[in-house]
Design a protein around this motif. Sequence first.
Motif, PDB file in Angstrom:
ATOM      1  N   SER A 237       0.680  -1.027   0.225  1.00 37.51           N
ATOM      2  CA  SER A 237       0.404  -0.331   0.144  1.00 37.51           C
ATOM      3  C   SER A 237       0.917   1.484  -0.014  1.00 37.51           C
ATOM      4  O   SER A 237       0.616   2.338  -0.576  1.00 37.51           O
ATOM      5  CB  SER A 237      -0.992   0.091   1.100  1.00 37.51           C
ATOM      6  OG  SER A 237      -1.668   1.084   1.533  1.00 37.51           O
ATOM      7  N   ALA A 238       2.088   1.505   1.138  1.00 36.55           N
ATOM      8  CA  ALA A 238       3.084   2.176   1.222  1.00 36.55           C
ATOM      9  C   ALA A 238       3.273   2.605  -0.627  1.00 36.55           C
ATOM     10  O   ALA A 238       3.394   3.666  -1.077  1.00 36.55           O
ATOM     11  CB  ALA A 238       3.549   2.136   2.181  1.00 36.55           C
ATOM     12  N   ALA A 239       3.866   1.727  -1.078  1.00 39.06           N
ATOM     13  CA  ALA A 239       4.350   1.543  -2.264  1.00 39.06           C
ATOM     14  C   ALA A 239       3.468   1.788  -3.800  1.00 39.06           C
ATOM     15  O   ALA A 239       3.934   2.984  -4.518  1.00 39.06           O
ATOM     16  CB  ALA A 239       4.992   0.209  -2.496  1.00 39.06           C
ATOM     17  N   ARG A 240       2.169   1.596  -3.603  1.00 40.85           N
ATOM     18  CA  ARG A 240       1.010   2.526  -4.160  1.00 40.85           C
ATOM     19  C   ARG A 240       0.971   3.635  -4.295  1.00 40.85           C
ATOM     20  O   ARG A 240       1.134   3.971  -4.757  1.00 40.85           O
ATOM     21  CB  ARG A 240       0.001   1.369  -4.182  1.00 40.85           C
ATOM     22  CG  ARG A 240      -0.482   0.589  -5.346  1.00 40.85           C
ATOM     23  CD  ARG A 240      -1.575  -0.203  -5.261  1.00 40.85           C
ATOM     24  NE  ARG A 240      -1.469  -0.758  -3.828  1.00 40.85           N
ATOM     25  CZ  ARG A 240      -2.226  -1.847  -3.378  1.00 40.85           C
ATOM     26  NH1 ARG A 240      -3.718  -1.805  -4.183  1.00 40.85           N
ATOM     27  NH2 ARG A 240      -1.947  -2.483  -2.682  1.00 40.85           N
ATOM     28  N   THR A 241       1.094   4.233  -3.192  1.00 44.72           N
ATOM     29  CA  THR A 241       0.370   5.322  -2.728  1.00 44.72           C
ATOM     30  C   THR A 241       1.797   5.829  -2.925  1.00 44.72           C
ATOM     31  O   THR A 241       1.943   7.377  -3.660  1.00 44.72           O
ATOM     32  CB  THR A 241       0.596   6.030  -1.084  1.00 44.72           C
ATOM     33  OG1 THR A 241      -0.537   4.815  -0.679  1.00 44.72           O
ATOM     34  CG2 THR A 241       0.220   7.489  -0.787  1.00 44.72           C
ATOM     35  N   ALA A 242       3.135   5.926  -3.278  1.00 46.42           N
ATOM     36  CA  ALA A 242       4.328   6.530  -3.321  1.00 46.42           C
ATOM     37  C   ALA A 242       4.397   6.373  -5.033  1.00 46.42           C
ATOM     38  O   ALA A 242       4.936   7.666  -5.295  1.00 46.42           O
ATOM     39  CB  ALA A 242       5.830   6.327  -2.511  1.00 46.42           C
ATOM     40  N   ALA A 243       3.886   5.528  -5.394  1.00 44.82           N
ATOM     41  CA  ALA A 243       4.058   5.764  -6.488  1.00 44.82           C
ATOM     42  C   ALA A 243       3.022   6.617  -7.716  1.00 44.82           C
ATOM     43  O   ALA A 243       3.292   7.531  -8.520  1.00 44.82           O
ATOM     44  CB  ALA A 243       4.273   4.002  -7.672  1.00 44.82           C
TER      45      ALA A 243
ATOM     46  N   LEU B 139       4.303  10.254  -6.937  1.00 43.67           N
ATOM     47  CA  LEU B 139       5.523   9.979  -7.647  1.00 43.67           C
ATOM     48  C   LEU B 139       4.202  10.445  -9.650  1.00 43.67           C
ATOM     49  O   LEU B 139       5.098  11.617 -10.209  1.00 43.67           O
ATOM     50  CB  LEU B 139       6.580   8.962  -7.799  1.00 43.67           C
ATOM     51  CG  LEU B 139       7.154   9.647  -8.790  1.00 43.67           C
ATOM     52  CD1 LEU B 139       8.901  10.831  -8.503  1.00 43.67           C
ATOM     53  CD2 LEU B 139       8.374   7.624  -9.533  1.00 43.67           C
ATOM     54  N   ARG B 140       3.786   9.208  -9.438  1.00 37.25           N
ATOM     55  CA  ARG B 140       3.320   9.666 -11.172  1.00 37.25           C
ATOM     56  C   ARG B 140       2.286  11.439 -11.060  1.00 37.25           C
ATOM     57  O   ARG B 140       2.530  12.070 -12.240  1.00 37.25           O
ATOM     58  CB  ARG B 140       2.066   9.062 -11.331  1.00 37.25           C
ATOM     59  CG  ARG B 140       1.301   8.617 -12.883  1.00 37.25           C
ATOM     60  CD  ARG B 140       1.656   7.385 -13.056  1.00 37.25           C
ATOM     61  NE  ARG B 140       0.565   8.050 -14.173  1.00 37.25           N
ATOM     62  CZ  ARG B 140       1.273   7.378 -15.701  1.00 37.25           C
ATOM     63  NH1 ARG B 140       2.698   7.342 -15.558  1.00 37.25           N
ATOM     64  NH2 ARG B 140       0.503   7.717 -16.841  1.00 37.25           N
ATOM     65  N   ARG B 141       1.691  11.580 -10.557  1.00 36.93           N
ATOM     66  CA  ARG B 141       1.058  13.161 -10.181  1.00 36.93           C
ATOM     67  C   ARG B 141       2.102  14.474  -9.502  1.00 36.93           C
ATOM     68  O   ARG B 141       1.681  14.653 -11.030  1.00 36.93           O
ATOM     69  CB  ARG B 141       0.409  12.936  -8.759  1.00 36.93           C
ATOM     70  CG  ARG B 141      -0.146  14.809  -8.809  1.00 36.93           C
ATOM     71  CD  ARG B 141      -0.892  14.461  -7.777  1.00 36.93           C
ATOM     72  NE  ARG B 141       0.035  14.753  -6.168  1.00 36.93           N
ATOM     73  CZ  ARG B 141       0.428  16.322  -6.201  1.00 36.93           C
ATOM     74  NH1 ARG B 141       0.402  16.724  -7.635  1.00 36.93           N
ATOM     75  NH2 ARG B 141       1.794  16.562  -5.723  1.00 36.93           N
TER      76      ARG B 141
END
Length: 132
Positions: free
Chosen positions: A5-11, A14-16
């Motif tokens: 979940s943390a990795a998805r949020t960070a990705a 970053l994309r935003r």
Amino acid sequence: ETFRSAARTAATELRRRHGQLVAASELLRGLPDLDRAKIIDVLQVWTFQKGEIIARRGTVGNEFLMVDVGNAASSIQGEKVKEYGPMDSFGEFALLERQQWPADVVAETSPTRLLVLEGDALRRLLGSLYDR
């Protein structure tokens, strides 16, 4: 699951952030959202330390650069002619026309992080974007 979940949020963040930089670019902001999303997918991240050369005057360029973090400056024969900070971009002519860099561009802070759209990646995308 927490790590995922943390990795998805960070990705996602970053994309935003990359999307904001692309949308701020005069060269790219007029593209449809789907096309900008494709460009975001091929961006590279280059990081420089203070004093490192980003582009050397007289060399043929093939990339468009957007400042994400830090500052850079262009100079001709040691005289500063332009400064770049977060959300600024440069290299349009290098990207589109494969022109020589008109000035040296040097990182002024550590780190200076740039998002880079290489000409070859753009040309591959243009084939798919404009063959429609």
